[in-house]
Structure formats: structure tokens, C-alpha cells
Design a protein around this motif. Structure first.
Motif, PDB file in Angstrom:
ATOM      1  N   ALA A   3       0.841  -1.188   0.000  1.00 20.60           N
ATOM      2  CA  ALA A   3       0.000   0.000   0.000  1.00 20.60           C
ATOM      3  C   ALA A   3       0.876   1.237   0.000  1.00 20.60           C
ATOM      4  O   ALA A   3       2.014   1.217   0.452  1.00 20.60           O
ATOM      5  CB  ALA A   3      -0.884   0.006   1.233  1.00 20.60           C
ATOM      6  N   PHE A  28      -3.115   4.480  -5.400  1.00 15.56           N
ATOM      7  CA  PHE A  28      -3.822   3.541  -4.518  1.00 15.56           C
ATOM      8  C   PHE A  28      -4.889   2.783  -5.301  1.00 15.56           C
ATOM      9  O   PHE A  28      -5.041   1.568  -5.161  1.00 15.56           O
ATOM     10  CB  PHE A  28      -4.460   4.282  -3.336  1.00 15.56           C
ATOM     11  CG  PHE A  28      -5.076   3.362  -2.327  1.00 15.56           C
ATOM     12  CD1 PHE A  28      -4.278   2.669  -1.433  1.00 15.56           C
ATOM     13  CD2 PHE A  28      -6.444   3.157  -2.299  1.00 15.56           C
ATOM     14  CE1 PHE A  28      -4.840   1.786  -0.515  1.00 15.56           C
ATOM     15  CE2 PHE A  28      -7.014   2.279  -1.380  1.00 15.56           C
ATOM     16  CZ  PHE A  28      -6.211   1.597  -0.480  1.00 15.56           C
ATOM     17  N   THR A  32      -4.953  -1.203  -5.990  1.00 14.96           N
ATOM     18  CA  THR A  32      -6.137  -1.983  -5.620  1.00 14.96           C
ATOM     19  C   THR A  32      -6.601  -2.818  -6.818  1.00 14.96           C
ATOM     20  O   THR A  32      -6.943  -3.992  -6.674  1.00 14.96           O
ATOM     21  CB  THR A  32      -7.265  -1.052  -5.134  1.00 14.96           C
ATOM     22  OG1 THR A  32      -6.804  -0.309  -4.008  1.00 14.96           O
ATOM     23  CG2 THR A  32      -8.493  -1.836  -4.722  1.00 14.96           C
ATOM     24  N   TYR A  34      -4.838  -4.023  -9.102  1.00 13.52           N
ATOM     25  CA  TYR A  34      -3.920  -5.169  -9.261  1.00 13.52           C
ATOM     26  C   TYR A  34      -4.392  -6.357  -8.426  1.00 13.52           C
ATOM     27  O   TYR A  34      -4.341  -7.505  -8.868  1.00 13.52           O
ATOM     28  CB  TYR A  34      -2.503  -4.741  -8.850  1.00 13.52           C
ATOM     29  CG  TYR A  34      -1.460  -5.795  -9.041  1.00 13.52           C
ATOM     30  CD1 TYR A  34      -1.036  -6.141 -10.326  1.00 13.52           C
ATOM     31  CD2 TYR A  34      -0.896  -6.461  -7.960  1.00 13.52           C
ATOM     32  CE1 TYR A  34      -0.081  -7.110 -10.517  1.00 13.52           C
ATOM     33  CE2 TYR A  34       0.062  -7.435  -8.142  1.00 13.52           C
ATOM     34  CZ  TYR A  34       0.467  -7.756  -9.416  1.00 13.52           C
ATOM     35  OH  TYR A  34       1.417  -8.733  -9.600  1.00 13.52           O
ATOM     36  N   GLY A  35      -4.883  -6.065  -7.217  1.00 12.26           N
ATOM     37  CA  GLY A  35      -5.415  -7.133  -6.369  1.00 12.26           C
ATOM     38  C   GLY A  35      -6.670  -7.776  -6.940  1.00 12.26           C
ATOM     39  O   GLY A  35      -6.968  -8.936  -6.636  1.00 12.26           O
ATOM     40  N   PHE A  36      -7.401  -7.027  -7.769  1.00 16.49           N
ATOM     41  CA  PHE A  36      -8.637  -7.565  -8.353  1.00 16.49           C
ATOM     42  C   PHE A  36      -8.391  -8.370  -9.622  1.00 16.49           C
ATOM     43  O   PHE A  36      -9.262  -9.098 -10.066  1.00 16.49           O
ATOM     44  CB  PHE A  36      -9.603  -6.421  -8.678  1.00 16.49           C
ATOM     45  CG  PHE A  36     -10.375  -5.924  -7.493  1.00 16.49           C
ATOM     46  CD1 PHE A  36     -11.412  -6.686  -6.973  1.00 16.49           C
ATOM     47  CD2 PHE A  36     -10.077  -4.728  -6.888  1.00 16.49           C
ATOM     48  CE1 PHE A  36     -12.133  -6.239  -5.880  1.00 16.49           C
ATOM     49  CE2 PHE A  36     -10.784  -4.275  -5.795  1.00 16.49           C
ATOM     50  CZ  PHE A  36     -11.818  -5.032  -5.277  1.00 16.49           C
ATOM     51  N   GLN A  38      -6.723 -10.997 -10.340  1.00 14.02           N
ATOM     52  CA  GLN A  38      -6.779 -12.465 -10.279  1.00 14.02           C
ATOM     53  C   GLN A  38      -8.201 -13.001 -10.121  1.00 14.02           C
ATOM     54  O   GLN A  38      -8.459 -14.155 -10.398  1.00 14.02           O
ATOM     55  CB  GLN A  38      -5.853 -12.992  -9.174  1.00 14.02           C
ATOM     56  CG  GLN A  38      -5.917 -12.251  -7.852  1.00 14.02           C
ATOM     57  CD  GLN A  38      -6.986 -12.785  -6.920  1.00 14.02           C
ATOM     58  OE1 GLN A  38      -7.419 -13.906  -7.041  1.00 14.02           O
ATOM     59  NE2 GLN A  38      -7.410 -11.943  -5.985  1.00 14.02           N
ATOM     60  N   ARG A  42      -9.691 -16.937 -12.217  1.00 11.13           N
ATOM     61  CA  ARG A  42      -9.833 -18.206 -11.511  1.00 11.13           C
ATOM     62  C   ARG A  42     -11.168 -18.862 -11.846  1.00 11.13           C
ATOM     63  O   ARG A  42     -11.948 -18.319 -12.629  1.00 11.13           O
ATOM     64  CB  ARG A  42      -9.700 -17.959 -10.022  1.00 11.13           C
ATOM     65  CG  ARG A  42     -10.655 -16.909  -9.551  1.00 11.13           C
ATOM     66  CD  ARG A  42     -10.349 -16.462  -8.148  1.00 11.13           C
ATOM     67  NE  ARG A  42     -11.598 -16.200  -7.476  1.00 11.13           N
ATOM     68  CZ  ARG A  42     -11.684 -15.720  -6.256  1.00 11.13           C
ATOM     69  NH1 ARG A  42     -10.604 -15.466  -5.576  1.00 11.13           N
ATOM     70  NH2 ARG A  42     -12.849 -15.504  -5.722  1.00 11.13           N
ATOM     71  N   LYS A  46     -15.910 -14.497  -8.788  1.00  8.74           N
ATOM     72  CA  LYS A  46     -16.813 -13.711  -7.951  1.00  8.74           C
ATOM     73  C   LYS A  46     -16.263 -13.631  -6.537  1.00  8.74           C
ATOM     74  O   LYS A  46     -15.771 -14.621  -6.009  1.00  8.74           O
ATOM     75  CB  LYS A  46     -18.165 -14.420  -7.913  1.00  8.74           C
ATOM     76  CG  LYS A  46     -19.371 -13.514  -7.777  1.00  8.74           C
ATOM     77  CD  LYS A  46     -20.619 -14.371  -7.882  1.00  8.74           C
ATOM     78  CE  LYS A  46     -21.895 -13.579  -7.806  1.00  8.74           C
ATOM     79  NZ  LYS A  46     -22.158 -12.707  -8.921  1.00  8.74           N
ATOM     80  N   VAL A  47     -16.350 -12.442  -5.939  1.00 13.30           N
ATOM     81  CA  VAL A  47     -16.004 -12.281  -4.527  1.00 13.30           C
ATOM     82  C   VAL A  47     -17.178 -11.574  -3.840  1.00 13.30           C
ATOM     83  O   VAL A  47     -17.937 -10.866  -4.493  1.00 13.30           O
ATOM     84  CB  VAL A  47     -14.707 -11.466  -4.328  1.00 13.30           C
ATOM     85  CG1 VAL A  47     -13.495 -12.242  -4.786  1.00 13.30           C
ATOM     86  CG2 VAL A  47     -14.802 -10.132  -5.022  1.00 13.30           C
ATOM     87  N   LEU A  77     -18.272  -8.538  -8.002  1.00  7.69           N
ATOM     88  CA  LEU A  77     -18.194  -8.135  -6.599  1.00  7.69           C
ATOM     89  C   LEU A  77     -19.462  -8.520  -5.837  1.00  7.69           C
ATOM     90  O   LEU A  77     -19.657  -8.114  -4.703  1.00  7.69           O
ATOM     91  CB  LEU A  77     -17.982  -6.625  -6.504  1.00  7.69           C
ATOM     92  CG  LEU A  77     -16.642  -6.116  -7.027  1.00  7.69           C
ATOM     93  CD1 LEU A  77     -16.636  -4.604  -7.102  1.00  7.69           C
ATOM     94  CD2 LEU A  77     -15.517  -6.602  -6.140  1.00  7.69           C
ATOM     95  N   PHE A 311     -15.424  -0.775  -5.511  1.00 10.88           N
ATOM     96  CA  PHE A 311     -15.050  -1.174  -4.147  1.00 10.88           C
ATOM     97  C   PHE A 311     -14.653   0.040  -3.307  1.00 10.88           C
ATOM     98  O   PHE A 311     -15.096   0.186  -2.163  1.00 10.88           O
ATOM     99  CB  PHE A 311     -13.895  -2.173  -4.230  1.00 10.88           C
ATOM    100  CG  PHE A 311     -13.384  -2.650  -2.904  1.00 10.88           C
ATOM    101  CD1 PHE A 311     -14.118  -3.550  -2.142  1.00 10.88           C
ATOM    102  CD2 PHE A 311     -12.178  -2.203  -2.414  1.00 10.88           C
ATOM    103  CE1 PHE A 311     -13.648  -3.989  -0.912  1.00 10.88           C
ATOM    104  CE2 PHE A 311     -11.689  -2.642  -1.191  1.00 10.88           C
ATOM    105  CZ  PHE A 311     -12.439  -3.537  -0.436  1.00 10.88           C
ATOM    106  N   LEU A 312     -13.881   0.931  -3.887  1.00  8.22           N
ATOM    107  CA  LEU A 312     -13.378   2.066  -3.100  1.00  8.22           C
ATOM    108  C   LEU A 312     -14.453   3.121  -2.853  1.00  8.22           C
ATOM    109  O   LEU A 312     -14.553   3.647  -1.744  1.00  8.22           O
ATOM    110  CB  LEU A 312     -12.159   2.695  -3.789  1.00  8.22           C
ATOM    111  CG  LEU A 312     -10.900   1.829  -3.787  1.00  8.22           C
ATOM    112  CD1 LEU A 312      -9.773   2.509  -4.555  1.00  8.22           C
ATOM    113  CD2 LEU A 312     -10.442   1.518  -2.371  1.00  8.22           C
TER     114      LEU A 312
END
Lengths: 322, 204
Positions: A3, A28, A32, A34-36, A38, A42, A46-47, A77, A311-312
């Protein structure tokens, strides 16, 4: 990728433009995203992060890819999403923008994704409602998620993990005057330290852009050898009738990215285009589909950027005005 | 006042109240866990495939260290890390900025015996989130849960298979935070207790 700062806090309830974001905000958001990335690769794409939230696509202007991208991002999401068809609705019966969005908000909506043909529409929507507003393009003003995904694509292609564009030169080619994609790119690129060269016919290249820190040029051939990225804007056919636009043939001759012209550029130059493509006009098919092209990565990265944005902004709700 | 990024975002702490384990003791605790995992492997189906998965941001380092102590033929390169931010059930309740990091599980989890590793077990909510995240990656054959410290204070029916340091019967105050420090994320290897302060910006 860590972060930006341990006590950093995303402050924006809305995303209306890159002009309002600080360099730290942009970095930021990109990290963020970048974290999404993946989530989309897969088996279960869905998260549950936005479970129970409602997102509305409010599009007053035609869009296929941006709307689809936001819809897919929201469903990955676990948010509920619906499209509000602005044509053939109460809007065509003369309802004001303010009444339309307040009515939609009264249904219990958390995020409005808004596209409108008038510059400033997203700001007006944000001023009318309490929920979050994401600008998906307002007139000739800004298209922030496109700017962010373009910058993200550049950083990923060039391997810039810290999202620092110092020393990187980006050319934006075409109808800069009418392009919201160009404006969002310019604000974001300059904040992250890039050198921006705007290229196009003088009629479509207002001098005022120098005040934002851009270099202007009317000669693509002389600019190409020194750029790391070339972002080709779409020729908007609705503007071709105007006197500001040269003939299509002349435009292609001077500003089209042909296979021959690409040989003037660095061998590893990154070629981008926001789509939809006019093949054979602003870009040759062989270039659009060639090894330098990042055009399909832009589409893929757009999903991660829009997931991060949703998300943010929802995370910043109830925490003051953004 | 020290600040660090916990899996839940930024929490501010006062200075360390006391140290529960120094570097040598922490190493011994990891040795114990590795031995317990070795026991599980030995008593299981010898054809089973194993993997180690740590929960960010201390569990992943713990998984890496465990893998160094375990039979490389059993675990091979199958060491991964989970970022559970997107699976948390308290995203709207916490005050601090959640930071999304990457999940890095570079192997197919279908049919694997997975050893899930975390630094401190308290409410069990991280583990619940991690299990859901793991199930979204595929269908493991069995999941074990090993933690370095069991702090007690469970809010969900989750029990670890092996624990390094069991504090679940100790009388820890509600404001006392047990923290595992691991290099290179932290400056030292240790298990410490800190007195918590409410996050800045105040959240009731």
C-alpha cells in the motif's frame, strides 16, 4: 506491491474525474486494481465484497463496452446491478436529470454509474443524490475509468510496479479537442509524472492544453520516434461533417497509425486505442492486431479498474463528501 | 506510537506491553508446528497431494517458513497466500481503509490436502473468510488449520488442528492485542502483547 502509505485513506465517495484525484489516490486505486486482477482468472469469478449493494447503470448515450464492463465488474463483486434505459423512459417525457436520479436513488441504490452527452452531468448528478456516483463519460469532459485503465495498462506493460511514470513519454493522437478520454488521460498521466505529447490537426488541438503541461504537435512522424506509448483516439464520425475535421483520407494520411508509420517508433512502443476501432482510418488492422498492441489488455484491465473503483467508492460512503 | 497494517487495515498501537516469545522461542514454535504437520502427512493417505496456504499478511510468511522445514517432496512448490480482504464480513464496519492485495495460489487446489496457516486465531472470522476464498478457487480434499497463536475469543465455531502457543485460557484484557512479528515484514521475530488504541478517525 504494498500500500502507498500505512495511514492512507481513500477519501472519495464519487469518481467524477481524474482532475480531482491526487497522485496518491491514483496510485492507490491502481494498486487496488492489481489485487482484483486475479478474480477474473480463476474458476469462480466472484467475490462477496459488495454483497447487498445495488449499482445502477444510467446511460444517456450509447455504450456497449463501458456498460458491459461496469455490469460485469459489479456482478464479480456480488453487487446487484440494473440498467436504467434513459431512452424511451420518463426522460423522453421531459423529466429533468435531477428528478430522474433522485427517483432512482429513492429505490435504494448505492452507486449510480452515469454517462451523459453533456459535460458536467456527472457533477450535477453527484450534487443531487446521497449515493456514490461514478462518471462513465460526460460530454467532452472526462471518462475517468478509461483514463485509469489506460494508465494501468501502460504501467503493467512497462513493468512499473510503483506506478511512477517519470521518464515515460506518451503520445495521444487524434481529435483531442472533443475527447473526454484524452482529458482523463492527460490529468492522470501528468500527475504520475509522464510527459504527454498531443498530436493532431491544428483545428482539433486547442493551444490551451499547454497550460496543463502538455506538448502539442501537428506532425506524428516526428513525434513517434521518441515516445514509449502511442494512444490513438477514435475518429468520431459524428464530427467528420464539421469543418474542423479534414477529409478522412487526409486524416488517415497524416495521423493514421499504419504499419509503415509504426516502423518510425521504438520497437517496443505500446499501441493503445480506447475502442471501438475504425480499422484503416486511425489505425491499420495489422497494427491493431500486432505485437505492440495493448488494445485487448485495455479491455481486460478495464474490469479490474472498475471493480476497484466500485469497491473504493462504496467503502468511502458515509465518510464525508468526495 | 507505532502503526502497522493489520489484515484489517490500519490499527494504531501503543508500545509493546510484554513479549511472549522471542526469536528463539518463535523458531521453536514454528518447528513444533512443522513437526505436527509432518505427523499429519505421515498418518494420511501416502498418495495424497499437499499444499501450504498462508493468510496475508503474516500467515504467508509463516507458510514460507514452514515449507523450509517440511519435506520438499511432499509439498514441492505448492506454497501459496490468500488475501481475504474481499471476503471479510465487516467491510462496512471497520474504520480503517481496507487494502486489497493479491491472492497468490499458483496451483490447482482441486483434490489437494491443504494446510491453512495463520499467525493469530481470535474470532475465527479471518479463517471463515479464508475458507470461503479457498472454496472459490476449487475443491480441496481436506483443509487443516494451523495457527501460531490461539488468542481465544472465538465468535464462530472454528477450531484449529494444531496450535503453537495456546493462550485461549489466559486472562487477556479486551484491549490487549497479541501480535506475531515476522521478518522481513517486521523488524524482528517475536510474539508480543500490545495495548490497543482506537483507530484514528474514531470508529465506535
Amino acid at each position: 506491491m504494498t500500500a502507498a502509505k500505512s495511514d492512507y485513506r481513500w477519501p472519495h465517495k464519487h469518481l467524477l474525474g481524474l482532475e480531482e484525484l491526487s497522485p496518491e489516490d491514483i496510485r492507490f486505486l491502481l494498486s487496488t486494481a492489481y489485487g482484483f486482477e486475479q478474480v477474473s482468472t480463476r474458476s469462480v469469478k466472484k467475490v462477496p465484497a459488495l454483497r447487498g449493494k445495488v449499482v445502477v447503470n444510467l446511460f444517456f448515450e450509447d455504450s456497449t463496452r463501458t456498460r458491459a464492463s461496469f455490469s460485469l465488474a459489479a456482478s464479480r463483486l456480488s453487487a446487484d446491478i440494473f440498467d436504467f434505459a434513459a431512452t424511451g423512459s420518463s426522460v423522453s417525457k421531459g423529466e429533468s436529470l435531477r428528478d430522474t436520479v433522485r427517483t432512482i436513488e429513492a429505490m435504494g441504490v448505492d452507486v449510480i454509474v452515469c454517462r451523459h452527452h453533456l459535460s458536467g452531468a456527472a457533477h450535477q448528478v453527484a450534487g443531487s443524490v446521497n449515493c456514490s456516483v461514478i462518471n462513465a463519460g460526460d460530454g467532452q469532459h472526462e471518462h475517468p475509468t478509461q483514463g485509469l485503465l489506460d494508465i494501468y495498462t501502460i504501467c503493467r506493460r512497462l513493468g512499473l510496479e510503483g506506478y511512477d511514470l517519470s521518464g515515460v513519454t506518451v503520445a495521444i493522437v487524434g481529435d483531442v479537442a472533443h475527447s473526454r478520454v484524452a482529458r482523463s488521460n492527460i490529468h492522470g498521466l501528468i500527475k504520475l509524472g509522464a510527459h504527454v505529447v498531443l498530436v493532431g490537426p491544428p483545428t482539433l488541438l486547442p493551444q490551451g492544453f499547454t497550460e496543463l503541461g502538455c506538448e502539442l504537435s501537428n506532425d506524428l512522424d516526428s513525434v513517434l520516434p521518441r515516445v514509449d506509448v502511442v494512444n490513438m483516439l477514435r475518429v468520431q464520425f459524428e464530427r467528420i461533417q464539421s469543418q474542423a475535421f479534414p477529409s478522412v483520407r487526409e486524416y488517415t494520411h497524416m495521423f493514421g497509425l499504419t504499419t509503415h508509420r509504426l516502423t518510425l517508433a521504438k520497437p517496443e512502443v505500446v499501441v493503445m486505442h480506447p475502442g471501438p476501432l475504425n480499422r484503416g482510418i486511425e489505425i491499420d488492422s495489422a497494427v491493431a492486431d500486432g505485437p505492440n498492441s495493448a488494445i485487448l489488455s485495455q479491455v481486460t484491465n478495464g474490469l479490474a479498474i472498475r471493480m476497484a473503483t466500485l469497491f473504493l467508492v462504496t467503502g468511502a460512503q458515509g465518510k464525508g463528501e468526495g | 506510537m507505532a502503526a502497522r497494517l493489520s489484515p484489517w487495515g490500519v490499527v494504531r498501537y501503543d508500545s509493546v506491553v510484554r513479549t511472549l516469545a522471542d526469536e528463539a522461542r518463535l523458531g521453536a514454535l514454528i518447528d513444533d508446528l512443522a513437526q505436527a504437520i509432518g505427523g499429519d502427512v505421515a498418518s494420511s493417505d501416502p498418495t495424497a497431494q499437499w499444499a501450504l496456504v498462508g493468510i496475508r499478511s503474516r500467515g504467508d510468511e509463516l507458510a514460507r517458513r514452514l515449507s523450509q522445514r517440511l519435506d520438499a517432496e511432499v509439498f514441492g512448490q505448492r506454497v501459496g497466500s490468500l488475501d481475504i480482504t474481499l471476503y471479510r464480513d465487516d467491510l462496512s464496519e471497520i474504520g480503517a481503509q481496507p487494502v486489497v492485495r493479491t491472492t497468490d495460489v499458483p496451483f490447482d487446489v482441486d483434490g489437494l490436502n491443504i494446510v491453512l496457516v495463520d499467525d493469530v486465531l481470535m474470532s475465527g472470522r479471518s479463517v471463515r473468510a479464508a475458507l470461503q476464498s479457498l472454496m472459490d478457487l476449487g475443491r480441496p480434499r481436506r483443509v487443516w488449520l494451523n495457527v501460531l497463536v490461539d488468542r481465544g475469543g472465538r465468535e464462530l465455531p472454528i477450531a484449529p488442528d494444531h496450535v503453537g502457543l495456546d493462550l485461549s485460557h489466559e486472562q487477556l484484557g479486551p484491549g490487549e492485542l497479541v501480535e506475531v512479528q515476522l521478518k522481513p515484514t517486521d523488524d524482528q521475530d517475536a510474539v508480543v502483547v500490545r495495548e490497543s488504541q482506537p483507530p484514528q478517525g474514531g470508529h465506535a
